[in-house]
Design a protein around this motif. Structure first.
Motif, PDB file in Angstrom:
ATOM      1  N   THR A  19       0.823  -1.198   0.000  1.00  0.00           N
ATOM      2  CA  THR A  19       0.000   0.000   0.000  1.00  0.00           C
ATOM      3  C   THR A  19       0.861   1.253   0.000  1.00  0.00           C
ATOM      4  N   ALA A  20       1.974   1.214   0.742  1.00  0.00           N
ATOM      5  CA  ALA A  20       2.864   2.375   0.767  1.00  0.00           C
ATOM      6  C   ALA A  20       3.397   2.680  -0.619  1.00  0.00           C
ATOM      7  N   SER A  21       3.646   1.629  -1.408  1.00  0.00           N
ATOM      8  CA  SER A  21       4.164   1.868  -2.758  1.00  0.00           C
ATOM      9  C   SER A  21       3.108   2.516  -3.627  1.00  0.00           C
ATOM     10  N   ALA A  22       1.823   2.323  -3.294  1.00  0.00           N
ATOM     11  CA  ALA A  22       0.746   2.910  -4.087  1.00  0.00           C
ATOM     12  C   ALA A  22       0.470   4.346  -3.681  1.00  0.00           C
ATOM     13  N   HIS A  23       1.009   4.779  -2.560  1.00  0.00           N
ATOM     14  CA  HIS A  23       0.873   6.160  -2.133  1.00  0.00           C
ATOM     15  C   HIS A  23       1.839   7.047  -2.916  1.00  0.00           C
ATOM     16  N   ASP A  24       1.624   8.331  -2.828  1.00  0.00           N
ATOM     17  CA  ASP A  24       2.534   9.288  -3.443  1.00  0.00           C
ATOM     18  C   ASP A  24       3.369   9.956  -2.367  1.00  0.00           C
ATOM     19  N   HIS A  49      -3.611   9.130  -1.392  1.00  0.00           N
ATOM     20  CA  HIS A  49      -4.029   7.794  -1.830  1.00  0.00           C
ATOM     21  C   HIS A  49      -5.539   7.698  -2.019  1.00  0.00           C
ATOM     22  N   GLY A  50      -6.306   8.533  -1.316  1.00  0.00           N
ATOM     23  CA  GLY A  50      -7.762   8.462  -1.423  1.00  0.00           C
ATOM     24  C   GLY A  50      -8.298   9.207  -2.636  1.00  0.00           C
ATOM     25  N   ASN A  51      -9.586   8.973  -2.927  1.00  0.00           N
ATOM     26  CA  ASN A  51     -10.277   9.655  -4.027  1.00  0.00           C
ATOM     27  C   ASN A  51      -9.488   9.563  -5.333  1.00  0.00           C
ATOM     28  N   HIS A  52      -9.078   8.331  -5.686  1.00  0.00           N
ATOM     29  CA  HIS A  52      -8.340   8.089  -6.937  1.00  0.00           C
ATOM     30  C   HIS A  52      -7.038   8.886  -6.993  1.00  0.00           C
ATOM     31  N   HIS A  53      -6.286   8.863  -5.907  1.00  0.00           N
ATOM     32  CA  HIS A  53      -5.014   9.592  -5.813  1.00  0.00           C
ATOM     33  C   HIS A  53      -5.215  11.087  -6.017  1.00  0.00           C
ATOM     34  N   VAL A 193      -2.687  14.331 -15.577  1.00  0.00           N
ATOM     35  CA  VAL A 193      -2.042  15.201 -14.595  1.00  0.00           C
ATOM     36  C   VAL A 193      -3.140  15.864 -13.768  1.00  0.00           C
ATOM     37  N   SER A 194      -3.042  15.746 -12.456  1.00  0.00           N
ATOM     38  CA  SER A 194      -4.020  16.339 -11.548  1.00  0.00           C
ATOM     39  C   SER A 194      -3.402  17.548 -10.854  1.00  0.00           C
ATOM     40  N   PHE A 195      -4.159  18.638 -10.795  1.00  0.00           N
ATOM     41  CA  PHE A 195      -3.756  19.850 -10.090  1.00  0.00           C
ATOM     42  C   PHE A 195      -4.697  19.983  -8.890  1.00  0.00           C
ATOM     43  N   ILE A 196      -4.252  19.530  -7.715  1.00  0.00           N
ATOM     44  CA  ILE A 196      -5.140  19.361  -6.570  1.00  0.00           C
ATOM     45  C   ILE A 196      -4.963  20.503  -5.581  1.00  0.00           C
ATOM     46  N   PRO A 197      -5.989  21.342  -5.396  1.00  0.00           N
ATOM     47  CA  PRO A 197      -5.889  22.401  -4.375  1.00  0.00           C
ATOM     48  C   PRO A 197      -5.983  21.783  -2.982  1.00  0.00           C
ATOM     49  N   GLN A 198      -5.146  22.240  -2.074  1.00  0.00           N
ATOM     50  CA  GLN A 198      -5.196  21.696  -0.718  1.00  0.00           C
ATOM     51  C   GLN A 198      -6.549  22.005  -0.078  1.00  0.00           C
ATOM     52  N   GLY A 199      -7.191  20.963   0.465  1.00  0.00           N
ATOM     53  CA  GLY A 199      -8.479  21.122   1.122  1.00  0.00           C
ATOM     54  C   GLY A 199      -9.670  20.951   0.212  1.00  0.00           C
ATOM     55  N   ALA A 200      -9.457  20.792  -1.096  1.00  0.00           N
ATOM     56  CA  ALA A 200     -10.564  20.630  -2.046  1.00  0.00           C
ATOM     57  C   ALA A 200     -10.772  19.153  -2.362  1.00  0.00           C
ATOM     58  N   GLY A 204     -15.957  12.851  -9.185  1.00  0.00           N
ATOM     59  CA  GLY A 204     -15.998  11.716 -10.094  1.00  0.00           C
ATOM     60  C   GLY A 204     -14.658  11.002 -10.191  1.00  0.00           C
ATOM     61  N   GLU A 205     -14.502  10.202 -11.241  1.00  0.00           N
ATOM     62  CA  GLU A 205     -13.242   9.515 -11.463  1.00  0.00           C
ATOM     63  C   GLU A 205     -12.265  10.373 -12.257  1.00  0.00           C
ATOM     64  N   PHE A 206     -12.797  11.375 -12.964  1.00  0.00           N
ATOM     65  CA  PHE A 206     -11.957  12.321 -13.708  1.00  0.00           C
ATOM     66  C   PHE A 206     -12.648  13.674 -13.656  1.00  0.00           C
TER      67      PHE A 206
END
Length: 268
Positions: A19-24, A49-53, A193-200, A204-206
């Protein structure tokens, strides 16, 4: 009964390792710009790791034995960071690693981390994780200037996200941020490529508002609508990269980016 318990514990441990290897992994700083001689807090985190990485949340403490962590100075000198890192939590596997870093040399500093490890659980998987963040040391914070563009130069990692947009002179709300994904030094197309705002929370899957596929040149562009700290992350599974030791290779690369509300800094 003891044998069953031993087998169960062994299986759970192996699952935790896989599981650790699947984390970022990602690295982040508390501020993007500091004057010379100021302290920058550098963090090394494991999770997303959650919500499809796409959750930008912590999920345990990565072993420092698994990673290389470098501070690259403006003149290209590299300093190993691992020896000075301390955990933020009392529990052995919780929290994240952090280090107060004295930033003295003016210019752009890069924090880079790489993990390369084969995990065993049913299937043998080689997990390769890379991470980068940047901080600018400037004589003036209100009138900071950038000399050179270190962000555009790849670090030679097996899989990495390279900023094509300067994190200091071109990054702000409403301004496009372009990145390039490289695999073995070559542009990699058709990578999400995902641009993830902290706290957001992405939907969906994409989520087309925050996720994009790279073109044939490995490029993807995002226009931030709000100031925040963003985790830029790309994943790629190479089924053809295998040996007798592992069945495939799982790649992930991150860049952590501060997006200011007000305009970007000036160039020099």
């Amino acid at each position: 009964m003891n044998r069953k318990l031993t087998y169960l514990l062994t299986s759970l441990f192996a699952l935790a390792q896989l599981t650790a290897s699947a984390h970022d992994i990602w690295t982040q700083t508390n501020v993007p710009v500091v004057p010379p001689g100021e302290i920058v807090h550098v963090d090394l985190c494991l999770g997303n790791h959650g919500n499809h990485h796409r959750d930008f949340k912590l999920a345990g403490l990565v072993s420092l034995d698994w990673v290389s962590a470098d501070h690259q100075l403006p003149d290209g000198t590299r300093v190993d960071l691992r020896d000075q890192m301390t955990s933020t939590a009392m529990a052995e596997k919780e929290g994240y690693w952090t280090q107060p870093l004295l930033a003295e040399a003016p210019g752009v500093h890069c924090i880079s981390v790489q993990l390369d490890r084969v995990m065993q659980h049913g299937k043998s998987v080689r997990g390769v994780r890379t991470a980068k963040s940047y901080v600018l040391v400037s004589q003036s914070i209100d009138d900071a200037k950038v000399v050179g563009h270190a962000h555009e130069k790849p670090l030679g990692m097996p899989f990495e996200v390279v900023l094509q947009t300067c994190p200091f002179t071109e990054t702000a709300v409403g301004q496009p941020v372009t990145v390039q994904v490289l695999h073995q030094g070559k542009p990699k197309g058709d990578v999400v490529v995902s641009f993830i705002p902290q706290g957001a929370e992405l939907r969906g899957e994409f989520d087309p508002e925050f996720q994009f596929r790279t073109d044939s040149d490995g490029l993807a562009t995002f226009v931030p609508k709000a100031g925040n700290r963003y985790l830029i992350v790309a994943h790629y599974t190479a089924d053809d990269e295998k040996t007798d030791e592992y069945e495939f290779t799982s790649y992930a690369a991150t860049v952590t980016l501060h997006v200011p509300v007000r305009g970007p800094l000036a160039t020099q």
